[in-house]
Design a protein around this motif. Structure first.
Motif, PDB file in Angstrom:
ATOM      1  N   LYS A   1       3.293  10.351  -9.988  1.00 40.67           N
ATOM      2  CA  LYS A   1       2.748  10.223 -11.619  1.00 40.67           C
ATOM      3  C   LYS A   1       2.070  11.760 -11.164  1.00 40.67           C
ATOM      4  O   LYS A   1       1.595  11.349 -12.452  1.00 40.67           O
ATOM      5  N   LYS A   2       1.315  12.172 -10.194  1.00 37.05           N
ATOM      6  CA  LYS A   2       0.692  13.599 -10.093  1.00 37.05           C
ATOM      7  C   LYS A   2       1.562  14.326 -10.923  1.00 37.05           C
ATOM      8  O   LYS A   2       2.651  14.398 -10.747  1.00 37.05           O
TER       9      LYS A   2
ATOM     10  N   GLU B   1       1.110  -1.133   0.209  1.00 32.39           N
ATOM     11  CA  GLU B   1       0.011   0.001  -0.291  1.00 32.39           C
ATOM     12  C   GLU B   1       0.672   1.225  -0.342  1.00 32.39           C
ATOM     13  O   GLU B   1       0.555   2.045  -0.705  1.00 32.39           O
ATOM     14  N   SER B   2       2.021   1.316   0.811  1.00 39.20           N
ATOM     15  CA  SER B   2       2.756   2.839   0.973  1.00 39.20           C
ATOM     16  C   SER B   2       3.415   2.348  -0.677  1.00 39.20           C
ATOM     17  O   SER B   2       3.481   3.726  -0.763  1.00 39.20           O
ATOM     18  N   GLU B   3       4.169   2.127  -1.670  1.00 43.43           N
ATOM     19  CA  GLU B   3       4.315   1.739  -2.473  1.00 43.43           C
ATOM     20  C   GLU B   3       3.230   2.334  -3.555  1.00 43.43           C
ATOM     21  O   GLU B   3       3.599   3.293  -4.565  1.00 43.43           O
ATOM     22  N   ARG B   4       1.666   1.899  -3.590  1.00 41.00           N
ATOM     23  CA  ARG B   4       1.353   2.155  -4.680  1.00 41.00           C
ATOM     24  C   ARG B   4       1.211   3.636  -4.572  1.00 41.00           C
ATOM     25  O   ARG B   4       0.682   4.430  -5.253  1.00 41.00           O
ATOM     26  N   ARG B   5       1.126   3.841  -3.109  1.00 42.42           N
ATOM     27  CA  ARG B   5       0.987   5.709  -2.460  1.00 42.42           C
ATOM     28  C   ARG B   5       2.183   6.409  -3.015  1.00 42.42           C
ATOM     29  O   ARG B   5       2.232   7.473  -4.091  1.00 42.42           O
ATOM     30  N   LYS B   6       3.596   5.620  -3.039  1.00 37.91           N
ATOM     31  CA  LYS B   6       4.620   6.710  -3.727  1.00 37.91           C
ATOM     32  C   LYS B   6       4.662   6.860  -5.199  1.00 37.91           C
ATOM     33  O   LYS B   6       4.701   7.925  -5.605  1.00 37.91           O
ATOM     34  N   ASN B   7       3.758   5.383  -5.760  1.00 33.24           N
ATOM     35  CA  ASN B   7       3.688   5.484  -7.099  1.00 33.24           C
ATOM     36  C   ASN B   7       2.670   6.584  -7.407  1.00 33.24           C
ATOM     37  O   ASN B   7       2.729   7.496  -8.446  1.00 33.24           O
ATOM     38  N   TRP B   8       1.216   6.480  -6.889  1.00 32.78           N
ATOM     39  CA  TRP B   8       0.043   7.164  -7.397  1.00 32.78           C
ATOM     40  C   TRP B   8       1.190   9.031  -6.998  1.00 32.78           C
ATOM     41  O   TRP B   8       0.579   9.830  -7.840  1.00 32.78           O
ATOM     42  N   ARG B   9       1.379   9.473  -6.396  1.00 33.23           N
ATOM     43  CA  ARG B   9       1.905  10.540  -5.770  1.00 33.23           C
ATOM     44  C   ARG B   9       3.259  11.334  -7.318  1.00 33.23           C
ATOM     45  O   ARG B   9       3.303  12.400  -6.996  1.00 33.23           O
TER      46      ARG B   9
END
Length: 299
Positions: free
Chosen positions: A298-299, A288-296
């Motif tokens: 890409k923003k 979940e932490s890695e998903r959040r980092k990747n999402w940020r």
């Protein structure tokens, strides 16, 4: 003059020096330009400013054997983590996170289960059997009955050990049993720095003689996961290692893939269900932490 940092509070460092005196010091050396911060356990060089008042400056930090990030101490040989088997009931998820942290920092770990006098032999064996596969050594003690204390002393002899564990498990009582003058030493430091005498709020180093040192660290109620990826996590659960390379798929997460050797060992009772459940929880947290980092990103 050379010495060792035994305590650090609010920018002041308390150093036992070669003249067997405790000096209150500030960090004034060039190491600060490199962002290097003194740690409890550091061997240092001290410039004496006032011998009568025992004041000085730390001007050099000598080379470290190692450096732990959590707890923040230096020059450690092993960690001994104290958990009660009952009263309070142990938070095994917290214990597993501590073991993960020490594996990540490449520090050998001894688990010391306390309050042996209030659990059955069957309960004690259950704790031992679960954790003997993932710690260098597992001990059981009772501070009240004074059982297992000599075994603890033998385990500590000739090493520098960081003592850790949650509050309420008898950690300070154990320190007083293995090192009866600890309260006296703490009192001497407290008198100088005007602090409470035996509530562990900061890491503190005691000399037990014969090249034996003990770090007493504050109790903890939570630990974050170290900086590992979800693909690396299984390496730090040492009971998984015998099954390395036996899974059908390379890069197996040991969670949902078919023909997973770790999951087969789990089904046969070779791996603790509780330990495995904590592995899955930590894996999902990292994912979940890695998903959040990747999402940020890409923003």
């Amino acid at each position: 003059m050379k010495g060792k940092i035994v305590k650090g509070i609010a920018g002041f460092y308390y150093v036992w020096c070669d003249d067997d005196k405790l000096y209150e010091c500030k960090a004034k050396g060039g190491f600060r330009k490199d962002g290097m911060k003194p740690l409890v356990g550091d061997d240092v060089c001290v410039q004496i400013l006032d011998e009568a008042k025992q004041l000085g400056n730390i001007v050099e930090i000598l080379p470290r054997k190692n450096e732990l990030k959590r707890p923040a101490v230096a020059n450690v040989d092993q960690a001994m983590v104290i958990f009660a088997m009952a009263n309070p009931m142990p938070n095994l998820n917290l214990l597993d996170r501590f073991l993960l942290m020490m594996e990540w920092q490449q520090v050998e770990t001894v688990i010391c289960f306390s309050k042996q006098d209030i659990v059955s032999e069957e309960e004690e064996q259950r704790f031992r059997q679960t954790y003997e596969k993932c710690a260098n050594r597992v001990l059981a003690i009772s501070n009240t009955e004074k059982t297992g204390i000599e075994e603890v002393k033998q385990c500590l002899h000739g090493k520098t050990t960081v003592l850790a564990g949650p509050s309420g498990v008898g950690k300070s009582s154990l320190v007083n049993l293995i090192f009866p003058t600890a309260q006296l030493e703490t009192g001497r430091i407290s008198e100088k720095i005007q602090r409470g005498k035996h509530t562990t709020r900061h890491s503190e180093l005691f000399s037990l003689g014969s090249h034996t040192f003990l770090f007493d660290t504050p109790g903890f109620s939570s630990l974050s996961s170290p900086d590992v990826t979800k693909e690396e996590l299984h390496r730090y659960f040492t009971e998984f290692l015998p099954y390395e390379g036996q899974c059908k798929y390379a890069g197996c997460s040991h969670i949902h893939e078919p023909e997973c050797a770790v999951m087969e060992a789990l089904a046969k009772g070779m791996i603790s269900e509780n330990r495995y459940a904590n592995y899955v929880q930590i894996y999902e947290e990292i994912s979940e932490s890695e998903r959040r980092k990747n999402w940020r990103a890409k923003k």
